[in-house]
Design a protein around this motif. Structure first.
Motif, PDB file in Angstrom:
ATOM      1  N   ALA A  17       0.852  -1.192   0.000  1.00 47.92           N
ATOM      2  CA  ALA A  17       0.000   0.000   0.000  1.00 47.92           C
ATOM      3  C   ALA A  17       0.888   1.243   0.000  1.00 47.92           C
ATOM      4  CB  ALA A  17      -0.925   0.000   1.213  1.00 47.92           C
ATOM      5  N   VAL A  18       0.593   2.168  -0.909  1.00 47.96           N
ATOM      6  CA  VAL A  18       1.394   3.384  -1.046  1.00 47.96           C
ATOM      7  C   VAL A  18       0.450   4.575  -1.098  1.00 47.96           C
ATOM      8  CG1 VAL A  18       3.089   4.624  -2.435  1.00 47.96           C
ATOM      9  CG2 VAL A  18       3.164   2.129  -2.335  1.00 47.96           C
ATOM     10  N   THR A  35       3.660   9.152   0.512  1.00 49.43           N
ATOM     11  CA  THR A  35       4.777   8.202   0.536  1.00 49.43           C
ATOM     12  C   THR A  35       5.476   8.172  -0.815  1.00 49.43           C
ATOM     13  OG1 THR A  35       3.630   6.825   2.161  1.00 49.43           O
ATOM     14  CG2 THR A  35       5.428   5.796   0.946  1.00 49.43           C
ATOM     15  N   ALA A  36       4.675   8.132  -1.877  1.00 48.22           N
ATOM     16  CA  ALA A  36       5.256   8.135  -3.224  1.00 48.22           C
ATOM     17  C   ALA A  36       6.067   9.397  -3.476  1.00 48.22           C
ATOM     18  CB  ALA A  36       4.146   8.001  -4.264  1.00 48.22           C
ATOM     19  N   GLN A  53       9.434   9.183  -1.851  1.00 46.47           N
ATOM     20  CA  GLN A  53      10.336   8.361  -2.650  1.00 46.47           C
ATOM     21  C   GLN A  53      10.823   9.123  -3.874  1.00 46.47           C
ATOM     22  OE1 GLN A  53       7.940   4.904  -3.447  1.00 46.47           O
ATOM     23  NE2 GLN A  53       8.275   4.020  -1.420  1.00 46.47           N
ATOM     24  N   VAL A  54       9.928   9.894  -4.487  1.00 46.82           N
ATOM     25  CA  VAL A  54      10.308  10.698  -5.648  1.00 46.82           C
ATOM     26  C   VAL A  54      11.324  11.754  -5.246  1.00 46.82           C
ATOM     27  CG1 VAL A  54       9.459  12.422  -7.292  1.00 46.82           C
ATOM     28  CG2 VAL A  54       8.194  10.295  -6.949  1.00 46.82           C
ATOM     29  N   ASP A  55      11.123  12.381  -4.084  1.00 50.07           N
ATOM     30  CA  ASP A  55      12.063  13.396  -3.614  1.00 50.07           C
ATOM     31  C   ASP A  55      13.466  12.819  -3.459  1.00 50.07           C
ATOM     32  OD1 ASP A  55      10.243  15.438  -3.572  1.00 50.07           O
ATOM     33  OD2 ASP A  55       9.718  15.180  -1.457  1.00 50.07           O
ATOM     34  N   GLU A  56      13.546  11.585  -2.952  1.00 47.49           N
ATOM     35  CA  GLU A  56      14.857  10.950  -2.785  1.00 47.49           C
ATOM     36  C   GLU A  56      15.526  10.724  -4.138  1.00 47.49           C
ATOM     37  OE1 GLU A  56      14.172   7.402  -0.621  1.00 47.49           O
ATOM     38  OE2 GLU A  56      13.598   8.413   1.251  1.00 47.49           O
ATOM     39  N   ARG A  57      14.734  10.302  -5.119  1.00 48.08           N
ATOM     40  CA  ARG A  57      15.297  10.005  -6.432  1.00 48.08           C
ATOM     41  C   ARG A  57      15.604  11.269  -7.239  1.00 48.08           C
ATOM     42  NH1 ARG A  57      11.877   4.677  -8.540  1.00 48.08           N
ATOM     43  NH2 ARG A  57      12.212   3.410  -6.662  1.00 48.08           N
ATOM     44  N   LEU A  58      14.905  12.361  -6.911  1.00 49.85           N
ATOM     45  CA  LEU A  58      15.101  13.594  -7.668  1.00 49.85           C
ATOM     46  C   LEU A  58      16.004  14.590  -6.950  1.00 49.85           C
ATOM     47  CD1 LEU A  58      11.499  14.319  -9.032  1.00 49.85           C
ATOM     48  CD2 LEU A  58      13.406  13.198 -10.186  1.00 49.85           C
ATOM     49  N   SER A  59      16.649  14.148  -5.876  1.00 51.32           N
ATOM     50  CA  SER A  59      17.511  15.065  -5.135  1.00 51.32           C
ATOM     51  C   SER A  59      18.628  15.608  -6.025  1.00 51.32           C
ATOM     52  CB  SER A  59      18.107  14.363  -3.907  1.00 51.32           C
ATOM     53  OG  SER A  59      18.883  13.229  -4.304  1.00 51.32           O
ATOM     54  N   TYR A  60      19.098  14.798  -6.964  1.00 47.87           N
ATOM     55  CA  TYR A  60      20.151  15.252  -7.876  1.00 47.87           C
ATOM     56  C   TYR A  60      19.669  16.437  -8.704  1.00 47.87           C
ATOM     57  CZ  TYR A  60      23.096  15.379 -12.029  1.00 47.87           C
ATOM     58  OH  TYR A  60      23.894  15.796 -13.049  1.00 47.87           O
ATOM     59  N   PHE A  61      18.416  16.354  -9.210  1.00 49.08           N
ATOM     60  CA  PHE A  61      17.883  17.453 -10.013  1.00 49.08           C
ATOM     61  C   PHE A  61      17.800  18.734  -9.190  1.00 49.08           C
ATOM     62  CE2 PHE A  61      16.406  13.996 -12.697  1.00 49.08           C
ATOM     63  CZ  PHE A  61      16.591  14.521 -13.964  1.00 49.08           C
ATOM     64  N   ARG A  62      17.366  18.614  -7.946  1.00 43.98           N
ATOM     65  CA  ARG A  62      17.242  19.807  -7.109  1.00 43.98           C
ATOM     66  C   ARG A  62      18.606  20.416  -6.812  1.00 43.98           C
ATOM     67  NH1 ARG A  62      13.809  16.517  -4.243  1.00 43.98           N
ATOM     68  NH2 ARG A  62      15.240  16.490  -2.476  1.00 43.98           N
ATOM     69  N   GLN A  63      19.601  19.569  -6.521  1.00 43.82           N
ATOM     70  CA  GLN A  63      20.946  20.075  -6.259  1.00 43.82           C
ATOM     71  C   GLN A  63      21.530  20.747  -7.497  1.00 43.82           C
ATOM     72  OE1 GLN A  63      23.101  16.662  -4.869  1.00 43.82           O
ATOM     73  NE2 GLN A  63      21.838  16.422  -3.037  1.00 43.82           N
TER      74      GLN A  63
END
Length: 375
Positions: free
Chosen positions: A220-221, A225-226, A229-239
Motif C-alpha cells: 500500500a502506497v 509516501t510516493a 520516494q520521488v524526492d529521494e530520487r530527484l535530489s540530484y535534479f534539485r541540487q
C-alpha cells in the motif's frame, strides 16, 4: 541586456526545474482524487507483470474500512487488434467504468457494456478506426500455432485521454471482467493495481495503516509516501538546479556590477560636478542604483520570455524519456517562481549598484575635478 536576459532565463529555468517534476507528478496522482494505491507485494504499480490475486476479496476487505469511499481496480495487459490485414498491438487496461480514474472521455461515451472499449488518440491514428466500429481483439499470441488467443469482438464507443500513459503510447480500456476473461485462467479475479479514494477530511496515513493491517499480502502506497520516494530520487535534479541557479544569479550580479562600474567611471566628471553644486551623496548613489535596477529588470523581463521558450524546448526533449507519463513536466511554470526569480535579480541589481555608486560619489571633489580637467 542580453547577458542579463540569459542569466535571468537560466535562473528561471532552474527554479522551474527544481519543483516542476515533483509538482506535476503530485497533481497527476491526485487529479482524480485517489490518494492511495495498492500493488503486488514488493513492487510499485505496473513495475512488474505481477498481479494481485483474489481481487474481489480485496475489494470486500477494503469496503470494511469506513474512511474509504471509492475503490478502482485496474488490470494491465496487451490486446492485439485486427484492422483489415494489419494487427495493432496496444496497451490495454481493464477498469471498472463506474469508478475508473485512468482516462477522461473526450468524444463519444464511456464503457457501459462488457463488449465495449475506448481508445486513445494514438491508437485511433494508427488504426484508422472510428467510434462505432466493431473490432476483433485478442489478448495473446501462440507462437507455436501462430494464432491469436483470447479472441473477442469489441465495439469502439469513445475516444479517451489516458492520464498515466507515455507520449505516443497506444492504449485502450475495456471492462476489467472482459480483460480477465480474455486473458484466461491466469488472470481470473486478478488486478494489477487498486486506486483508493479516502473520505474528505480523513487522515490518509491512518487509512494506509488500516489497509496494511487488513491486507498484509499487498503493498500500500499513499501519494505522500510516493512523493517522499520521488524526492529521494530527484535530489540530484534539485541540487543541480540550485547550483546552476546560484551561478546564473552570480553571473547577473557580476555583469550588472561591471556595467555600473563602467558607467560610473565614464561619468565621474558629471558626478563630481553634482556633488560640487550641493547634490547629496545619497541622491547620487540612489540615481546610479536605480539605473542598475533598470538594467537588471529590463533584462529579467526579456529573460522571462527566453526562459519560457527554452524550458518548453528542454521539456519536449525530456518528456520523450521512455515510460514517462506524457502529463509530467520537468519545467513547470508557476507565477510564484517567475516573480521569485525576478525578485532575486532585482535585489541583485540593487546590491550590484551600491558599491560602485558609493565609491564614485565619495571621491574627493577638488582632486577629481582637477584630474578630469587634465584628462
Amino acid at each position: 541586456m542580453l547577458g542579463v536576459a540569459v542569466s535571468a532565463a537560466m535562473l528561471l529555468d532552474m527554479v522551474m526545474l527544481s519543483t516542476g517534476m515533483r509538482v506535476s507528478l503530485r497533481n497527476l496522482l491526485l487529479s482524480r482524487g485517489f490518494q492511495l494505491r495498492l500493488a503486488p507485494k514488493g513492487t510499485l504499480p505496473f513495475d512488474t507483470d505481477a498481479t494481485i490475486p483474489d481481487a474481489s476479496n480485496v475489494i470486500r476487505v477494503l469496503h470494511t474500512i469506513a474512511d474509504i469511499t471509492a475503490i478502482s481496480p485496474v488490470l494491465g495487459g496487451q490486446l492485439h487488434i485486427s484492422i483489415g490485414s494489419r494487427t495493432i498491438t496496444t496497451t490495454a487496461l481493464g477498469v471498472d467504468p463506474t469508478v475508473q480514474g485512468d482516462y477522461e472521455v473526450t468524444e463519444g461515451r464511456t464503457l457501459s457494456a462488457a463488449n465495449e472499449l475506448v481508445a486513445s488518440d494514438d491508437f485511433l491514428r494508427a488504426s484508422g478506426a472510428k467510434i462505432g466500429d466493431t473490432l476483433s481483439a485478442a489478448s495473446g499470441y501462440d507462437p507455436q500455432l501462430r494464432s491469436f488467443t483470447g479472441r473477442r469482438t469489441l465495439i469502439l464507443v469513445g475516444r479517451a485521454h489516458f492520464l498515466y500513459m507515455a507520449a505516443e503510447q497506444r492504449a485502450v480500456a475495456v471492462p476489467i471482467a472482459t480483460l480477465q476473461q480474455m486473458r484466461g485462467a491466469g488472470a481470473r479475479d486478478r488486478a494489477s493495481l487498486f486506486m483508493i479514494r479516502a473520505r474528505d477530511g480523513a487522515d490518509v496515513d491512518v487509512v494506509l495503516k488500516q489497509i496494511q493491517a487488513a491486507l498484509p499480502t499487498v503493498t500500500a502506497v499513499s501519494t505522500e509516501t510516493a512523493m517522499r520516494q520521488v524526492d529521494e530520487r530527484l535530489s540530484y535534479f534539485r541540487q543541480l538546479a540550485f547550483i546552476l541557479g546560484a551561478v546564473s544569479l552570480g553571473v547577473g550580479f557580476l555583469l550588472v556590477t561591471t556595467l555600473v562600474t563602467v558607467s560610473v567611471n565614464e561619468r565621474l566628471g558629471e558626478i563630481v560636478v553634482m556633488r560640487a553644486i550641493g547634490v547629496a551623496r545619497g541622491r547620487v548613489v540612489l540615481q546610479i542604483v536605480i539605473e542598475g535596477v533598470v538594467i537588471m529588470f529590463v533584462g529579467a523581463i526579456a529573460g522571462l520570455g527566453l526562459g519560457l521558450a527554452t524550458a518548453r524546448y528542454l521539456n519536449s526533449i525530456l518528456a520523450a524519456f521512455p515510460g514517462l507519463p506524457a502529463a509530467i513536466d520537468f519545467f513547470l511554470f508557476e507565477p510564484r517562481d517567475a516573480w521569485g526569480a525576478l525578485g532575486l535579480l532585482t535585489v541583485a541589481g540593487i546590491l550590484a549598484g551600491i558599491y560602485p555608486s558609493w565609491r564614485g560619489a565619495s571621491l574627493p571633489i577638488a582632486i577629481t575635478l582637477r584630474e578630469e580637467a587634465v584628462g
